[in-house]
Design a protein around this motif. Sequence first.
Motif, short mmCIF file in Angstrom:
data_model
loop_
_atom_site.label_atom_id
_atom_site.label_comp_id
_atom_site.label_asym_id
_atom_site.label_seq_id
_atom_site.Cartn_x
_atom_site.Cartn_y
_atom_site.Cartn_z
N GLY A 21 -13.65 14.39 58.06
CA GLY A 21 -14.82 14.66 58.88
C GLY A 21 -14.66 15.82 59.83
O GLY A 21 -15.53 16.06 60.67
N THR A 22 -13.55 16.56 59.71
CA THR A 22 -13.40 17.76 60.52
C THR A 22 -13.81 18.97 59.69
O THR A 22 -13.77 18.95 58.46
CB THR A 22 -11.96 17.94 61.04
OG1 THR A 22 -11.07 18.06 59.93
CG2 THR A 22 -11.55 16.79 61.95
N ALA A 23 -14.17 20.01 60.39
CA ALA A 23 -14.58 21.25 59.74
C ALA A 23 -13.77 22.39 60.34
O ALA A 23 -13.70 22.55 61.56
CB ALA A 23 -16.07 21.48 59.95
N THR A 24 -13.16 23.19 59.47
CA THR A 24 -12.40 24.36 59.89
C THR A 24 -13.31 25.57 59.82
O THR A 24 -14.06 25.73 58.86
CB THR A 24 -11.17 24.55 58.98
OG1 THR A 24 -10.37 23.36 59.03
CG2 THR A 24 -10.34 25.74 59.42
N VAL A 25 -13.25 26.43 60.85
CA VAL A 25 -14.13 27.59 60.96
C VAL A 25 -13.29 28.86 61.06
O VAL A 25 -12.24 28.89 61.69
CB VAL A 25 -15.02 27.45 62.22
CG1 VAL A 25 -15.87 28.70 62.44
CG2 VAL A 25 -15.90 26.21 62.12
N GLY A 26 -13.81 29.91 60.44
CA GLY A 26 -13.18 31.23 60.55
C GLY A 26 -14.20 32.30 60.24
O GLY A 26 -15.38 32.01 60.00
N ILE A 27 -13.74 33.56 60.25
CA ILE A 27 -14.63 34.65 59.86
C ILE A 27 -14.31 35.06 58.43
O ILE A 27 -13.19 34.88 57.95
CB ILE A 27 -14.57 35.85 60.83
CG1 ILE A 27 -13.22 36.55 60.81
CG2 ILE A 27 -14.95 35.42 62.24
CD1 ILE A 27 -13.19 37.85 61.60
N THR A 28 -15.29 35.60 57.76
CA THR A 28 -15.15 35.92 56.34
C THR A 28 -14.33 37.19 56.12
O THR A 28 -14.11 37.99 57.03
CB THR A 28 -16.53 36.10 55.69
OG1 THR A 28 -17.17 37.25 56.26
CG2 THR A 28 -17.40 34.87 55.85
N ASP A 29 -13.93 37.36 54.87
CA ASP A 29 -13.23 38.57 54.46
C ASP A 29 -14.09 39.80 54.75
O ASP A 29 -13.60 40.82 55.23
CB ASP A 29 -12.88 38.47 52.98
CG ASP A 29 -12.02 39.62 52.51
OD1 ASP A 29 -11.03 39.95 53.19
OD2 ASP A 29 -12.33 40.19 51.44
N PHE A 30 -15.38 39.70 54.48
CA PHE A 30 -16.30 40.81 54.76
C PHE A 30 -16.28 41.16 56.24
O PHE A 30 -16.19 42.33 56.62
CB PHE A 30 -17.72 40.43 54.32
CG PHE A 30 -18.76 41.49 54.62
CD1 PHE A 30 -18.93 42.58 53.79
CD2 PHE A 30 -19.55 41.38 55.75
CE1 PHE A 30 -19.88 43.56 54.07
CE2 PHE A 30 -20.51 42.35 56.05
CZ PHE A 30 -20.67 43.45 55.20
N ALA A 31 -16.33 40.13 57.10
CA ALA A 31 -16.36 40.36 58.55
C ALA A 31 -15.08 41.03 59.04
O ALA A 31 -15.12 41.98 59.82
CB ALA A 31 -16.59 39.06 59.29
N GLN A 32 -13.92 40.52 58.57
CA GLN A 32 -12.67 41.11 59.04
C GLN A 32 -12.54 42.55 58.56
O GLN A 32 -12.01 43.39 59.27
CB GLN A 32 -11.46 40.25 58.67
CG GLN A 32 -11.07 40.20 57.21
CD GLN A 32 -10.30 41.41 56.70
OE1 GLN A 32 -9.69 42.14 57.48
NE2 GLN A 32 -10.37 41.63 55.41
N ALA A 33 -13.04 42.84 57.36
CA ALA A 33 -12.99 44.21 56.85
C ALA A 33 -13.88 45.13 57.68
O ALA A 33 -13.51 46.29 57.95
CB ALA A 33 -13.40 44.25 55.38
N GLN A 34 -15.03 44.65 58.10
CA GLN A 34 -15.93 45.44 58.93
C GLN A 34 -15.34 45.70 60.31
O GLN A 34 -15.51 46.78 60.87
CB GLN A 34 -17.29 44.73 59.07
CG GLN A 34 -18.07 44.61 57.78
CD GLN A 34 -18.50 45.96 57.24
OE1 GLN A 34 -19.10 46.76 57.95
NE2 GLN A 34 -18.17 46.23 56.00
N LEU A 35 -14.66 44.69 60.86
CA LEU A 35 -14.06 44.84 62.19
C LEU A 35 -12.87 45.79 62.18
O LEU A 35 -12.64 46.51 63.15
CB LEU A 35 -13.60 43.48 62.72
CG LEU A 35 -14.69 42.58 63.28
CD1 LEU A 35 -14.16 41.17 63.47
CD2 LEU A 35 -15.20 43.14 64.61
N GLY A 36 -12.10 45.78 61.12
CA GLY A 36 -10.86 46.57 61.10
C GLY A 36 -9.72 45.75 61.69
O GLY A 36 -9.76 44.52 61.68
N ASP A 37 -8.71 46.43 62.21
CA ASP A 37 -7.51 45.75 62.71
C ASP A 37 -7.84 44.90 63.93
O ASP A 37 -8.15 45.42 65.01
CB ASP A 37 -6.43 46.76 63.06
CG ASP A 37 -5.90 47.48 61.82
OD1 ASP A 37 -5.99 46.92 60.72
OD2 ASP A 37 -5.40 48.62 61.98
#
Length: 130
Positions: free
Chosen positions: A23-39
């Motif tokens: 019943g827990t949910a793990t959250v993160g940002i997508t591969d697309f988002a991290q690529a857009q942000l850069g380092d």
Amino acid sequence: MSDIPADLKYIETHQWVRVSDDGTATVGITDFAQAQLGDIVYIGNPEVGVTVNGGEEAGVAESVKSASDVFSPVTGEVVAVNEALEDEPELVNEDPYGEGWMFRVKLADTGELDGLMDPDTYADHVAAEA
């Protein structure tokens, strides 16, 4: 095309959620988002014990290029944060769907998941933004 795992749900602001049997949910940002942000140089997660609301700001991801709000796809109480990101925020760039997860919540309403994007819909969303 960025990596879009089939076992996740997504929101328009490029966050993902993986629901566990407990019943827990793990959250993160997508591969697309991290690529857009850069380092990525800093991740600001919510505090354990606070309630985050689906579709609302829950944290921040800062890169050498910009800062971006991180939204929670689901509503619930934060039960864990990825403390490794304090010293190694680059894990989000290296493994956004694994070691780069951001926080976990105890879901308030599993029905909320029905309103999220499936991988195909998210892929179309990414293609429209690219």
